[in-house]
Design an enzyme around this catalytic site. Structure first.
Site, mmCIF file in Angstrom:
data_model
loop_
_atom_site.group_PDB
_atom_site.id
_atom_site.type_symbol
_atom_site.label_atom_id
_atom_site.label_comp_id
_atom_site.label_asym_id
_atom_site.label_seq_id
_atom_site.Cartn_x
_atom_site.Cartn_y
_atom_site.Cartn_z
ATOM 1 N N GLU A 1 32.046 39.273 32.662
ATOM 2 C CA GLU A 1 31.317 39.190 33.928
ATOM 3 C C GLU A 1 32.010 40.153 34.871
ATOM 4 O O GLU A 1 33.067 39.864 35.424
ATOM 5 C CB GLU A 1 31.348 37.750 34.457
ATOM 6 C CG GLU A 1 30.255 37.453 35.460
ATOM 7 C CD GLU A 1 30.577 37.981 36.842
ATOM 8 O OE1 GLU A 1 30.025 39.052 37.215
ATOM 9 O OE2 GLU A 1 31.383 37.363 37.531
ATOM 10 N N GLY B 1 36.071 40.388 36.289
ATOM 11 C CA GLY B 1 36.796 41.383 37.071
ATOM 12 C C GLY B 1 36.008 42.673 37.184
ATOM 13 O O GLY B 1 34.779 42.683 37.080
ATOM 14 N N SER B 2 36.712 43.767 37.348
ATOM 15 C CA SER B 2 36.074 45.068 37.519
ATOM 16 C C SER B 2 35.513 45.583 36.202
ATOM 17 O O SER B 2 35.939 45.168 35.112
ATOM 18 C CB SER B 2 37.081 46.078 38.072
ATOM 19 O OG SER B 2 38.072 46.369 37.098
#
Length: 502
Positions: free
Chosen positions: A255, A233-234
């Site tokens: 990631e 995600g962010s």
């Protein structure tokens, strides 16, 4: 795509719409704004029960020999093959990516299952030489337990499979929280997998699915019963997860964001460079973590390449992603559209000049408010907006004088996921891959930033998180290392020559 077709797909995948259930999530397609189905949210009570069952399942699953676990994963891969067309269409409809990309995502699941099957016979340990006579020293790798997986909307099923297939052959069980924006594809995959475990008289809780928002993810991050949490995600989300898991001394695979660049040198094959740049920038409507967001072009070819780029954008077809004639589908929702518009506004405020204008598309052919124009802006590398990741098809182009400057521009962002150079010059290529070159987890030559094979370890550096998933030896992250020493003598020699006599 007509609603009746989606209904048929849901029926074949055994997805039942839940009505009158509270709390619940209703998934709306960005393709046409229509509701796909409603699924129940996992309550705290449900969560506790499921984690308990997962722990019981782990006690049985870890006893199964790894090659036998690989056989189960092989069956999962075969089941995914049977459902590839339906799953691919569902991915495309629920997420908004092109049908080819939706089918490609399902193929990634199939490929990682094949990889994991082979891996199940290659979970190698290491024998090393002991300094003590009549001693054997070696290491082995053992399962961790429950592996938590938090996946993002842009790859609603593939990234889960990267983690799950490897975790399963390593002897772990998985607890999966998909994005609340794409719950239906997750439910479809869970039903396929559950059927395989049930058919083999194994606990279905080897694969667990939970549905909910960020609060559920926080619950997973704080849960000491989950020794490893893989989150996609962010960067903002990843920092929160990392802090929570670190506070209990757990492990993470993160990631996170990407701000990927392609360097185009005077020695580039411009046809290859153009294709890589355009697909990298507009594929999945710019919603890949590996999307090409920056083009760093040598000043000697800047103007000519810019003309080709603008002309290529004129040929892009935007519309329903299930129509294979279209290159670009919608953004995931209106919040993503607002982020896209805000980024364009900020770029212009900083001095960016748009050579291909952006905007929201309306009218016939755009049945939801999520369709936008891929756009291109001429910028300076130091602009604040260029330093950030915007999950949308906005491409920033800039000039460079020499390769050292180009690499410095590429590396001078907080993220470090994917990178590429387009050149037929061997020295340039090798320099880009050297210790003085790209600082990213992925560095390509004459290939774009987008599109990774499952055989390589996937992940990046800096604010991308530093974790690795999928291929190579990424499997080691899903296991615990144990060093073993066996003394087969009738004496007790100590290490470092220490003596101890009674």
């Amino acid at each position: 795509m007509k609603a009746i077709h989606i209904s048929s797909i849901l029926e074949r995948l055994c997805i039942q719409n839940v009505s009158g259930t509270s709390p619940s999530i209703t998934s709306f397609s960005p393709v046409d704004g229509k509701a796909i189905a409603t699924v129940p949210i996992t309550t705290r009570v449900d969560y506790e029960a499921l984690v308990g069952k997962a722990g019981v399942a782990f006690s049985q699953w870890k006893q199964v020999p790894a090659p036998k676990r690989g056989e189960i994963v092989r069956q999962i891969g075969d089941a995914l093959r049977l459902h590839k067309q339906d799953l691919g269409r569902l991915v495309s409809y629920e997420m908004g990516k092109s049908l080819q990309e939706g089918l490609g995502e399902v193929q990634e699941m199939i490929d990682i299952c094949d990889f994991a099957v082979g891996l199940s016979r290659q979970l190698y340990g290491l024998t090393t030489q002991s300094e003590r006579p009549a001693h054997r020293m070696f290491e082995q790798w053992l399962p961790l337990g429950i592996v938590g997986i938090i996946s993002a909307f842009n790859f609603p099923v593939a990234v889960w499979s990267w983690n799950a297939a490897i975790a399963w052959v390593c002897g772990n069980v998985c607890l999966w929280k998909p994005s609340e924006k794409t719950p239906i594809t997750a439910l479809a995959c869970q039903k396929i997998v559950s059927e395989i475990f049930n058919r083999n008289d194994l606990p279905q809780e080897i694969s667990c699915l939970i549905q909910g928002d960020a609060e559920l993810g926080k619950q997973m991050a704080s849960d000491p019963r989950i020794p490893l949490l893989s989150a996609t995600g962010s960067t903002r989300m990843g920092k929160s997860v990392a802090q929570a898991v670190a506070a209990r001394l757990g492990r993470t695979i993160l990631e996170l964001g990407g701000n990927n660049a392609i360097i185009i040198t005077p020695h580039a094959d411009t046809k290859t460079a153009l294709l890589a740049s355009v697909f990298g920038a507009v594929g999945t409507a710019g919603q890949r973590c590996t999307t090409t967001r920056r083009l760093i072009i040598h000043e000697s070819i800047y103007e000519s390449f810019k003309v080709q780029l603008v002309d290529a954008y004129k040929q892009l077809k935007i519309g329903n992603p299930l129509d294979e004639a279209n290159h670009v589908g919608p953004l995931i929702d209106e919040a993503a559209v607002n982020s896209y518009l805000e980024a364009i506004k900020r770029c212009k405020q900083e001095g960016g000049k748009f050579i291909v204008e952006g905007g929201v598309l309306k009218g016939d052919g755009y049945p939801s408010p999520c369709y936008v124009k891929p756009c291109i802006a001429e910028v300076e590398p130091h602009y604040k907006i260029v330093q950030q990741e915007t999950f949308a098809p906005i491409l920033y182009v800039m000039k460079y004088k020499d390769l050292e400057e180009a690499i410095a521009i590429q590396n001078n962002v907080p993220q470090g996921l994917s990178s590429a150079i387009m050149t037929l010059n061997l020295r340039e290529a090798e320099h880009f891959l050297s210790v003085n070159g790209s600082d990213c987890g992925i560095a390509n030559v004459n290939i774009g930033t987008s599109g990774a094979e499952i055989g390589g370890a996937f992940g990046g550096e800096k604010e991308t998180g530093g974790g690795r998933e999928s291929g190579s030896d990424a499997w080691k992250a899903y296991m615990r290392r144990q060093t073993n020493t066996i003394n087969y003598s009738d004496k007790l020699p100590l290490a470092q020559g220490i003596t101890f006599n009674l």
